[in-house]
Design an enzyme around this catalytic site. Sequence first.
Site, short mmCIF file in Angstrom:
data_model
loop_
_atom_site.label_atom_id
_atom_site.label_comp_id
_atom_site.label_asym_id
_atom_site.label_seq_id
_atom_site.Cartn_x
_atom_site.Cartn_y
_atom_site.Cartn_z
N ASP A 36 0.81 -1.21 0.00
CA ASP A 36 0.00 0.00 0.00
C ASP A 36 0.85 1.27 0.00
O ASP A 36 0.31 2.37 0.11
CB ASP A 36 -0.94 0.02 1.22
CG ASP A 36 -2.20 -0.79 0.97
OD1 ASP A 36 -2.42 -1.16 -0.19
OD2 ASP A 36 -2.95 -1.06 1.92
N ASP A 292 -14.00 34.23 -35.93
CA ASP A 292 -13.62 32.84 -35.71
C ASP A 292 -14.33 32.26 -34.49
O ASP A 292 -14.80 31.13 -34.50
CB ASP A 292 -12.10 32.77 -35.52
CG ASP A 292 -11.55 31.43 -35.98
OD1 ASP A 292 -12.29 30.71 -36.66
OD2 ASP A 292 -10.40 31.12 -35.65
N GLY A 428 -8.93 19.42 -35.00
CA GLY A 428 -9.41 18.29 -35.77
C GLY A 428 -9.56 18.58 -37.25
O GLY A 428 -9.57 17.67 -38.08
N LEU A 429 -9.63 19.87 -37.62
CA LEU A 429 -9.77 20.22 -39.03
C LEU A 429 -8.57 19.77 -39.83
O LEU A 429 -8.68 19.46 -41.02
CB LEU A 429 -9.97 21.73 -39.16
CG LEU A 429 -11.32 22.27 -38.67
CD1 LEU A 429 -11.33 23.79 -38.76
CD2 LEU A 429 -12.46 21.69 -39.49
#
Length: 533
Positions: A36, A292, A428-429
């Site tokens: 532990d 944007d 992601g583009l």
Amino acid sequence: MRLAFWLYEGTALHGISRVTNSMKDVHTVYHAPQGDDYITATYTMLERTPQFPGLSISVVRGQDLARGESRLPATLQQVEEHYNPRMIVVAPSCSTALLQEDLEQLSRHSGVDPDKILVYDVNPFRVQEHEAAEGLFTELVKRSAQPQTLTEQPSVNLLGFTSLGFHLRSDLTSLRRILKTLGITINVVAPWGASMDDLSRLPSAWVNVVPYHEMGNGAARYLREKFGMPILSGAPMGVNPTLKWIEDLLAQINDIARERGLPLLDMPDLTEFSLDGLSAPSGVPWFARTADMESFSGKRAFVFGDATHTVGMVKFLKDELGMQIIGAGTYLSRHADWVRSELEGYLPEPLIVTDKFQEISKKIEDEMPELVCGTQMERHSCRKLDVPCMVISTPTHIEDHLIAYYPILGFEGADILADRVYTSCKLGLEKHLIDFFGDAGLEYEDDEEAVGLSTNGHAAAETETSIAGEAATVVSAEGDGMPWTDDAEKMLKKVPFFVRKKVRKNTENYAREIGETTISGDVFRKAKEALGG
């Protein structure tokens, strides 16, 4: 008992050690079976500080139990001789709780000064990380705080900063800079970096500042009841919350200044809060109004985490970036009522309160939002679903324990949050453009030449090669999904990957409504027209 797999909260020991590891002269003795002591490796790996964690294990062994012996007294003696701490916190484990050992009596047999030992006999089966940490810190403050004369100059205590906190050191630096600009000194930061002597000096500050709802409020309430100290609670996440936080702090400080006949503090010019002292302290107000960012007003976001960061992030996304909040939740049921009251009017549905990550993963899959703000667990879930995700709360990965300055609170924290939201949604583009115009050798997708079929985002079943020359090859689908022809799959690949699974699901639902059993190119085009794609 649930399997301890992907739990949001750590054990009681984790919470206890977060407090003791934060302090200078406090040591934890954990009475537990061998193994532990994993907790020391956790701090060594994540905390990135030169100090080794102040934690020792009093090993519980079967042969000792058979002889009716305990190693706890000897361990306490060794800790006293080797480390000589001002306070030793003795913590039970699940094993010792089952054995019902009297840790108080065992500690007295160690020969160590009883005033130096605090047996924090919390039930490890019922109490988890945050409650254990809050309870221990409150107990240490009760033991240590002594009547003091107020400091001559305006001062505050910063309570609730603990080891392994989310962006702890950067948030602390951000608040230090704001307080310095206001002309307010810091009396004590606790428990982070504090000693037991520092805790005794807590009542000399004018105000107790508690940014985190989960940690520090118990100690602050005790100091208010015992010494009449006012409390400023709330996390300054975002530009407007930071301005309100500053105004509230100045109001409390000036109330005390009037009582003492001292000069009042004025609100400085906002440029003084900026890094260069010349510009606006945050770029979020103008950035949110750019063309944007205005496109974000239609984006849907889901937030899940601890109480403090869930509330702060929902308000930041809604009030300052104009995003649509489709839901929010917390894994801290003890603080759920506070979260509900803070987010009244922000949520379109009831607050989700759960500590089961599968439920949150299912919620994300059903909703497919444009952004998820959550913990490391939501990040794992979103990776499978191709949903943008930013981590805003513990539990976290090592990359959220940074050496560099990366605050979440204050004006600078608002800029960082806005950047994270923007990049999480926009990066992601790049992958989509590569998918659309050609990967140039970058293998983002599986082999497109392979004949396959996706079902609700999952890999298609292996199939026999179809008969050559057929215009549209239909491949059987797995699970509840519908079969898709090759031409429909090719059309689907032209859809940006971060909404592809959502489009697949909506198309299949549309096909069922019109009685189709297979998704062909013609059905896909009809669905696109009908659904507004």
